[in-house]
Write an enzyme that holds these catalytic residues in place. Sequence first.
Site, PDB file in Angstrom:
ATOM      1  N   GLU A 205      31.153   4.211   4.491  1.00 51.80           N
ATOM      2  CA  GLU A 205      30.769   3.877   5.874  1.00 51.80           C
ATOM      3  C   GLU A 205      30.524   2.376   6.024  1.00 51.80           C
ATOM      4  OE1 GLU A 205      27.657   6.585   7.182  1.00 51.80           O
ATOM      5  OE2 GLU A 205      29.182   8.040   7.736  1.00 51.80           O
ATOM      6  N   GLU A 302      33.855  12.835   6.303  1.00 51.57           N
ATOM      7  CA  GLU A 302      32.581  13.561   6.344  1.00 51.57           C
ATOM      8  C   GLU A 302      32.469  14.271   7.682  1.00 51.57           C
ATOM      9  OE1 GLU A 302      29.141  11.100   5.721  1.00 51.57           O
ATOM     10  OE2 GLU A 302      29.951  10.176   3.916  1.00 51.57           O
TER      11      GLU A 302
END
Length: 666
Positions: A205, A302
């Site tokens: 991320e 995710e």
Amino acid sequence: MVIFALILTLLLTACAEQAVNEPVPEPDVTDETPKETAAAKYVPAPVSSDSLYVKKAEGIGDDFIMGMDASSVIALEASGVKYYAFDGEEQDVFRILADNGITHIRVRIWNDPYDENGNGYGGGNNDIDKCVEIGKRATKYGMKLIADFHYSDFWADPAKQFVPKAWQGMSVEQKADALYAYTVESLTKLRDAGVDVGMVAVGNETNQYFCGEKSWLKITLLMKSGCRAVREVFPDALIALHFANPENNSYPAYAEKLKEYEVDYDVFGSSYYPYWHGTLDNLSAELAEVGKTYGKKTMIMETSWAYTAEDTDFSGNTIGEGSLVTKNYPYTVQAQANCVRDVINCAASTETCIGVCYWEGTWISVGTESWEENHEKWEKFGSGWASSYAAGYDPNDAGKYYGGCAVDNQAFFDAHGHALESLKVWALAKTGNEIAPQPDAIEDVNLMIDLAGEVELPETVNAVMTDDSKEAIPVVWDIDDNKIAEMKSGGVKKYDITGRAGDFTAHAYVSMVEYNYLRNWSFEEGEEAWTATNLAATEQLYVEDKQTDSMSGSKHYHFWSAGKDTVEFRLEQTVTDLRPGAYSFDISVMGGDCGETEIYAYAVTSGGEVRSELIPISGYGNWNSGNTGTFEVTDGSVTVGIYVRCSGEGNGAWGKIDDALLNSSK
Ligand code: CA
């Protein structure tokens, strides 16, 4: 034991047709590595369900990645967690996953998640050795590993990219060398252990923030180091870069930077949490554009949804009871499967998108008895999201809020480790399992009733069906004349009225309110009836459609400005034709990074202006209201509004305004 089970599996697979119980030879403990993984390919049996509805996802290719992040399994098992397959028998959780369509296991890797005394930070204490251990078990059941390097000693995400302790104080060039060496060393461990590595993510991320760096020049220098290491050790593995917040529509800009700085990667990955990250259509468009324009594969790295609202480990959850998120699906086992199916369908129908990985579908409670017992395990084995030992590394988050699991209600196993029917969605999405839809949950009813009006509840409620469609079904409310009289005489108050709808309990949340003389009081009709006056250089002033940031409904009035002392405005509405008498005005605001503020509600009549006390700003989700107190309207007209002035600090002052109430004051 692992070796023993492996050989047993090989035998059972190879000799399945003979059905003979041959004596199992003593395993050779000196050779831990299954050298011929291809020959030992584990083949799961077909999956079926007579209760789980699964709409077929279109366009799933043979190589489509059905991934599961299972990073915390080792710490959970050390804490006593066991997993059970659908036959009720205890089973290796990796076999259960493989048996239900999972093809890839994702594992996060932290450089050194331990304090100076060797105490683990938690979150599974996931260093490379944990990853090797999990990778070997995944490989044994025919699944590939997705190695997810955070390049931090603990959690990395868009807001947090702490440099590993050992790299602190290094120049970016030194850090790039260290990152390369560490990646080679770690991947070599995986290779030497015979782990089938399918993909390596360089960073987690990393939204324009990576390993302590915020400039693209430095970020990409570090990324290129990692990518070079992957190509050298695992030339056949895919290299992924992983980003978040598709709702910001920044992915094409990120991909352009990666191209400009010549980063050598294969997969542009994105997180997608339905309660934070916008719509699937938007995600698909972002990924498709990156894939097409830059010639990359894309992937949903995710995702997750809750099968229950309940928390079972005494440590609060990300979504569930009382959480302030957009509820796209009910919190049921079926809805968890529907959500995953929709994400899979989005990926499969997005050109260039190669798969979906679920986040931590195996992270369950370490105990359901008491916080004290669980706390001991979280501290000792690192099975909570953070232990107190992480305080030195991450004082402001882990140091304050360390505890258990925030996603135990989003796992594919119940609190005691039994597989949930929803786990089958991974296998069934390919073929579909479109059985007759049944009611699965009942939508809540939210009503606002004028104290002077009639208390009437609807005769039907919406059932959310197992196929995610909606059907109105009859409801019988638990309410009688006494209750209605109580509600009408009880003043401004909220009530939870329950009812029976089929086999389900329905809820009507009724707010008894005074008549509100304002139009568009909750901004659901945009700017209608409101006038904003920018008194300085406030950069953003508009009605925003975002339920999670709204006090009522799905919209609110938003403000933001980057510069210091640039936020100053009024937002007001004039009401005419009021009956002469006493009134009061009330309005709510939340926000942050505002620095020094002067915010108040006001009402201007022919008799002058009245103001509320100053309204404080106290962070996300904390709504504060200002009330003018009583004022007299004599000529039928009043202008009510809110004045906002912020000095601003950090990333700029931001705030949300909602729920304006002009009531008669008795
Ligand atoms: Ca929890």
